[in-house]
Design a protein around this motif. Structure first.
Motif, PDB file in Angstrom:
ATOM      1  N   ASP A 243     -38.709 -69.964 -67.060  1.00  0.00           N
ATOM      2  CA  ASP A 243     -37.742 -69.945 -68.170  1.00  0.00           C
ATOM      3  C   ASP A 243     -37.566 -68.561 -68.785  1.00  0.00           C
ATOM      4  OD1 ASP A 243     -40.414 -70.230 -69.202  1.00  0.00           O
ATOM      5  OD2 ASP A 243     -39.552 -70.644 -71.161  1.00  0.00           O
ATOM      6  N   ILE A 244     -38.401 -67.579 -68.375  1.00  0.00           N
ATOM      7  CA  ILE A 244     -38.291 -66.238 -68.961  1.00  0.00           C
ATOM      8  C   ILE A 244     -38.322 -65.137 -67.899  1.00  0.00           C
ATOM      9  CG2 ILE A 244     -39.176 -66.773 -71.270  1.00  0.00           C
ATOM     10  CD1 ILE A 244     -41.960 -65.958 -70.318  1.00  0.00           C
ATOM     11  N   ASP A 245     -38.121 -65.503 -66.625  1.00  0.00           N
ATOM     12  CA  ASP A 245     -38.226 -64.502 -65.563  1.00  0.00           C
ATOM     13  C   ASP A 245     -36.985 -63.622 -65.430  1.00  0.00           C
ATOM     14  OD1 ASP A 245     -36.417 -66.232 -64.434  1.00  0.00           O
ATOM     15  OD2 ASP A 245     -37.614 -66.724 -62.673  1.00  0.00           O
ATOM     16  N   ASP A 246     -36.091 -63.721 -66.416  1.00  0.00           N
ATOM     17  CA  ASP A 246     -34.879 -62.891 -66.422  1.00  0.00           C
ATOM     18  C   ASP A 246     -35.069 -61.567 -67.149  1.00  0.00           C
ATOM     19  OD1 ASP A 246     -35.245 -64.233 -68.872  1.00  0.00           O
ATOM     20  OD2 ASP A 246     -33.125 -64.123 -69.359  1.00  0.00           O
ATOM     21  N   ALA A 247     -36.256 -61.336 -67.699  1.00  0.00           N
ATOM     22  CA  ALA A 247     -36.432 -60.224 -68.638  1.00  0.00           C
ATOM     23  C   ALA A 247     -37.098 -58.992 -68.039  1.00  0.00           C
ATOM     24  CB  ALA A 247     -37.242 -60.700 -69.849  1.00  0.00           C
ATOM     25  N   VAL A 248     -38.164 -59.193 -67.280  1.00  0.00           N
ATOM     26  CA  VAL A 248     -39.000 -58.073 -66.830  1.00  0.00           C
ATOM     27  C   VAL A 248     -39.086 -58.097 -65.310  1.00  0.00           C
ATOM     28  CG1 VAL A 248     -41.255 -56.966 -67.001  1.00  0.00           C
ATOM     29  CG2 VAL A 248     -40.330 -58.219 -68.963  1.00  0.00           C
ATOM     30  N   ASP A 249     -38.718 -56.999 -64.689  1.00  0.00           N
ATOM     31  CA  ASP A 249     -38.710 -56.944 -63.225  1.00  0.00           C
ATOM     32  C   ASP A 249     -40.088 -56.687 -62.638  1.00  0.00           C
ATOM     33  OD1 ASP A 249     -35.818 -57.272 -62.748  1.00  0.00           O
ATOM     34  OD2 ASP A 249     -35.667 -55.394 -63.866  1.00  0.00           O
ATOM     35  N   TYR A 250     -40.877 -55.819 -63.286  1.00  0.00           N
ATOM     36  CA  TYR A 250     -42.212 -55.507 -62.785  1.00  0.00           C
ATOM     37  C   TYR A 250     -43.161 -55.311 -63.961  1.00  0.00           C
ATOM     38  CZ  TYR A 250     -39.836 -54.666 -58.362  1.00  0.00           C
ATOM     39  OH  TYR A 250     -39.076 -54.819 -57.234  1.00  0.00           O
ATOM     40  N   VAL A 251     -44.423 -55.677 -63.724  1.00  0.00           N
ATOM     41  CA  VAL A 251     -45.475 -55.456 -64.723  1.00  0.00           C
ATOM     42  C   VAL A 251     -46.574 -54.619 -64.098  1.00  0.00           C
ATOM     43  CG1 VAL A 251     -47.285 -56.540 -66.105  1.00  0.00           C
ATOM     44  CG2 VAL A 251     -45.002 -57.576 -66.013  1.00  0.00           C
ATOM     45  N   LEU A 252     -46.913 -53.529 -64.762  1.00  0.00           N
ATOM     46  CA  LEU A 252     -48.015 -52.664 -64.355  1.00  0.00           C
ATOM     47  C   LEU A 252     -49.070 -52.658 -65.454  1.00  0.00           C
ATOM     48  CD1 LEU A 252     -45.977 -49.587 -63.050  1.00  0.00           C
ATOM     49  CD2 LEU A 252     -46.951 -51.443 -61.679  1.00  0.00           C
ATOM     50  N   THR A 253     -50.303 -52.424 -65.075  1.00  0.00           N
ATOM     51  CA  THR A 253     -51.350 -52.246 -66.074  1.00  0.00           C
ATOM     52  C   THR A 253     -51.488 -50.763 -66.392  1.00  0.00           C
ATOM     53  OG1 THR A 253     -53.127 -51.967 -64.463  1.00  0.00           O
ATOM     54  CG2 THR A 253     -52.570 -54.237 -65.116  1.00  0.00           C
ATOM     55  N   PHE A 254     -52.166 -50.467 -67.493  1.00  0.00           N
ATOM     56  CA  PHE A 254     -52.418 -49.066 -67.826  1.00  0.00           C
ATOM     57  C   PHE A 254     -53.179 -48.370 -66.687  1.00  0.00           C
ATOM     58  CE2 PHE A 254     -52.377 -50.031 -72.674  1.00  0.00           C
ATOM     59  CZ  PHE A 254     -51.012 -49.845 -72.705  1.00  0.00           C
ATOM     60  N   GLN A 255     -54.097 -49.098 -66.050  1.00  0.00           N
ATOM     61  CA  GLN A 255     -54.851 -48.491 -64.967  1.00  0.00           C
ATOM     62  C   GLN A 255     -53.948 -48.176 -63.776  1.00  0.00           C
ATOM     63  OE1 GLN A 255     -58.331 -50.856 -64.115  1.00  0.00           O
ATOM     64  NE2 GLN A 255     -59.062 -50.763 -66.223  1.00  0.00           N
ATOM     65  N   GLU A 256     -52.985 -49.031 -63.491  1.00  0.00           N
ATOM     66  CA  GLU A 256     -52.037 -48.753 -62.417  1.00  0.00           C
ATOM     67  C   GLU A 256     -51.163 -47.541 -62.761  1.00  0.00           C
ATOM     68  OE1 GLU A 256     -50.461 -52.574 -60.245  1.00  0.00           O
ATOM     69  OE2 GLU A 256     -50.883 -53.102 -62.328  1.00  0.00           O
ATOM     70  N   VAL A 257     -50.748 -47.436 -64.026  1.00  0.00           N
ATOM     71  CA  VAL A 257     -49.957 -46.274 -64.444  1.00  0.00           C
ATOM     72  C   VAL A 257     -50.773 -44.996 -64.289  1.00  0.00           C
ATOM     73  CG1 VAL A 257     -48.835 -45.154 -66.415  1.00  0.00           C
ATOM     74  CG2 VAL A 257     -48.483 -47.593 -65.997  1.00  0.00           C
ATOM     75  N   ARG A 258     -52.034 -45.045 -64.655  1.00  0.00           N
ATOM     76  CA  ARG A 258     -52.913 -43.877 -64.468  1.00  0.00           C
ATOM     77  C   ARG A 258     -52.975 -43.493 -62.999  1.00  0.00           C
ATOM     78  NH1 ARG A 258     -59.062 -45.012 -65.644  1.00  0.00           N
ATOM     79  NH2 ARG A 258     -58.607 -46.377 -63.874  1.00  0.00           N
ATOM     80  N   ASP A 259     -53.075 -44.471 -62.115  1.00  0.00           N
ATOM     81  CA  ASP A 259     -53.101 -44.191 -60.674  1.00  0.00           C
ATOM     82  C   ASP A 259     -51.822 -43.475 -60.234  1.00  0.00           C
ATOM     83  OD1 ASP A 259     -55.531 -45.503 -60.588  1.00  0.00           O
ATOM     84  OD2 ASP A 259     -54.699 -47.370 -59.787  1.00  0.00           O
ATOM     85  N   ILE A 260     -50.688 -43.932 -60.764  1.00  0.00           N
ATOM     86  CA  ILE A 260     -49.403 -43.323 -60.400  1.00  0.00           C
ATOM     87  C   ILE A 260     -49.355 -41.869 -60.867  1.00  0.00           C
ATOM     88  CG2 ILE A 260     -46.902 -43.417 -60.769  1.00  0.00           C
ATOM     89  CD1 ILE A 260     -47.258 -46.483 -61.134  1.00  0.00           C
ATOM     90  N   PHE A 261     -49.763 -41.622 -62.102  1.00  0.00           N
ATOM     91  CA  PHE A 261     -49.775 -40.248 -62.613  1.00  0.00           C
ATOM     92  C   PHE A 261     -50.653 -39.355 -61.732  1.00  0.00           C
ATOM     93  CE2 PHE A 261     -48.826 -41.681 -67.250  1.00  0.00           C
ATOM     94  CZ  PHE A 261     -47.472 -41.575 -67.016  1.00  0.00           C
ATOM     95  N   GLU A 262     -51.800 -39.880 -61.304  1.00  0.00           N
ATOM     96  CA  GLU A 262     -52.735 -39.081 -60.504  1.00  0.00           C
ATOM     97  C   GLU A 262     -52.123 -38.691 -59.162  1.00  0.00           C
ATOM     98  OE1 GLU A 262     -56.306 -41.359 -60.215  1.00  0.00           O
ATOM     99  OE2 GLU A 262     -56.996 -40.861 -62.252  1.00  0.00           O
ATOM    100  N   VAL A 263     -51.558 -39.666 -58.451  1.00  0.00           N
ATOM    101  CA  VAL A 263     -51.028 -39.344 -57.117  1.00  0.00           C
ATOM    102  C   VAL A 263     -49.738 -38.527 -57.201  1.00  0.00           C
ATOM    103  CG1 VAL A 263     -52.119 -41.337 -56.030  1.00  0.00           C
ATOM    104  CG2 VAL A 263     -49.781 -41.552 -56.904  1.00  0.00           C
TER     105      VAL A 263
END
Length: 410
Positions: A243-263
């Motif tokens: 009923d709410i899957d129209d709002a957010v396409d992807y969810v990342l955690t802070f740890q995943e964001v840190r991984d992205i910044f690192e690479v």
């Protein structure tokens, strides 16, 4: 055989190419989990454990009955039942269960997007990516990754604070009436829906600030790509609820964001500060236990200072405390009329995918909240600006529109 984490790291660092067959030593199941996380639960069984030395501690830890075993004895986590609370990960001392990762499909979508791409950052973000990383520097870092901009979800917590205060005014009229919140915690809401469904009439039909943020962005920019980042694994499951899957396409955690910044070799602390202030103190406080209660209490008092029954709140941290609080409610052993539940100790700052220790994170959230130029949503000019962009003349008009801020939990 290489581990799930090793494959994840090697893919991020391009030691393994998706254009070629998977080299020996990697499990194809792990690759499928990383490329198609939408098919799986937020937590993943990544190695076989027929001979459990801990008396099926993972199953015993799951209050949502999401962990099942096939006839062969192989562990299976039911995606339709798993909330992503991570209790099973903590319970399994042999590390057979890990958190899912959405980095690869999310960043592929960001790279390929032709329309605006927005990073929606959870209120608990301050200090997570370095002591010297201001909100403005973090915004610049996300733009370096290809995002059009960064939006603080705390702004939409402001709007939901208004909704919760008005709901309180509508439903708590006399002694004995009460309201259950917080809509921002999917574990708390899922626990009530599963185990205490008879109490659902006391839960306002509100979406979370994450969902409100995504929906409003897509209302203004219909083709926008929305990515949420926070300390919570359960948000991955929440974003997929039908009923709410129209709002957010992807969810990342802070740890995943840190991984992205690192690479990507991006160092937010060294970037320019693109400062913008969006949220009031109220919305920023949603990051920690007691923040929702404080925000709604102050908002309700501002709306009706002479109201006979004011907000009298009680809070609970973690699922055990939440269950104990609900038991007190059912046995009439509390005088409170506004109950705030948080699935993690400390609230969102204590989320399992936070980078900073929860006490330090709470301190930073409190400082950031105290530094806000606006104390409540009614004082926040950006709330009115959002209303104008959405075509609403008043807050009441916005709250009356079911398609944006309301959901049916039944």
């Amino acid at each position: 055989m290489k581990t799930f984490e090793e494959l994840y790291r090697d893919l991020l660092e391009r030691k393994v190419s998706l254009e070629e067959p998977l080299p020996d030593g990697y499990d194809p199941y792990h690759l499928d989990c990383l490329l198609h996380p939408e098919k799986y639960a937020p937590v993943l069984p990544v190695s076989t454990c027929e001979q459990c030395a801990y008396d099926r501690a993972c199953q015993n830890s799951c209050i949502f009955d999401a962990i099942e075993r096939e006839a062969s004895g192989k562990l299976w986590i039911n995606p339709s039942l798993c909330v992503g609370c991570e209790a099973c990960i903590e319970a399994c001392k042999d590390h057979h269960i890990v958190a899912g990762k959405d980095v690869l499909p999310a960043m592929k979508a960001v790279r390929e997007a032709k329309e605006p791409v927005y990073m929606m950052i959870a209120p608990a973000f301050l200090g997570q990516f370095g002591e010297d990383v201001t909100p403005g520097k973090l915004r610049t870092a996300f733009k370096a990754l290809g995002f059009t901009g960064m939006v603080e979800v705390a702004l939409f917590a402001d709007i939901l604070t208004l909704k919760e205060a008005l709901e309180f005014d509508s439903h708590v009229k006399q002694k004995g009436d009460y309201q259950l919140t917080s809509c921002c915690c999917p574990v708390w809401i899922a626990m009530i829906r599963k185990s205490y469904h008879e109490l659902m009439p006391h839960v306002p039909g509100a979406v979370s600030p994450m969902i409100a943020c995504g929906r409003m962005i897509k209302r203004i920019h219909p083709d926008a790509l929305t990515v949420f980042a926070g300390p919570c694994l359960a948000k991955k499951k929440e974003a997929k609820e039908p009923d709410i899957d129209d709002a957010v396409d992807y969810v990342l955690t802070f740890q995943e964001v840190r991984d992205i910044f690192e690479v990507a070799d991006i160092h937010p602390a060294e970037l320019t500060d693109e400062w913008k202030e969006h949220a009031s103190k109220a919305g920023r406080l949603y990051a920690r236990t007691g923040g929702v209660s404080q925000a709604v209490s102050e908002m309700a008092e501002q709306l009706q200072p002479d109201r006979k029954i004011q907000v009298c709140s009680e809070q609970a941290n973690g699922t055990r405390e939440c269950m104990e609080m609900i038991q007190r409610i059912k046995e009439n052993q509390t005088e409170a009329n506004f109950f705030e539940g948080m699935g993690c100790i400390g609230g969102c700052v204590g989320g399992p995918k936070a980078i900073v220790e929860k006490e330090e994170s709470r301190k930073r959230v409190d400082i950031y909240s105290d530094e806000a130029s606006f104390q409540t949503p009614l004082e926040n000019p950006y709330v009115l600006k959002i209303l104008e962009e959405l075509g609403f003349g008043t807050v009441e008009e916005l709250l009356e529109e079911d398609s944006l801020l309301t959901r049916d939990f039944h």
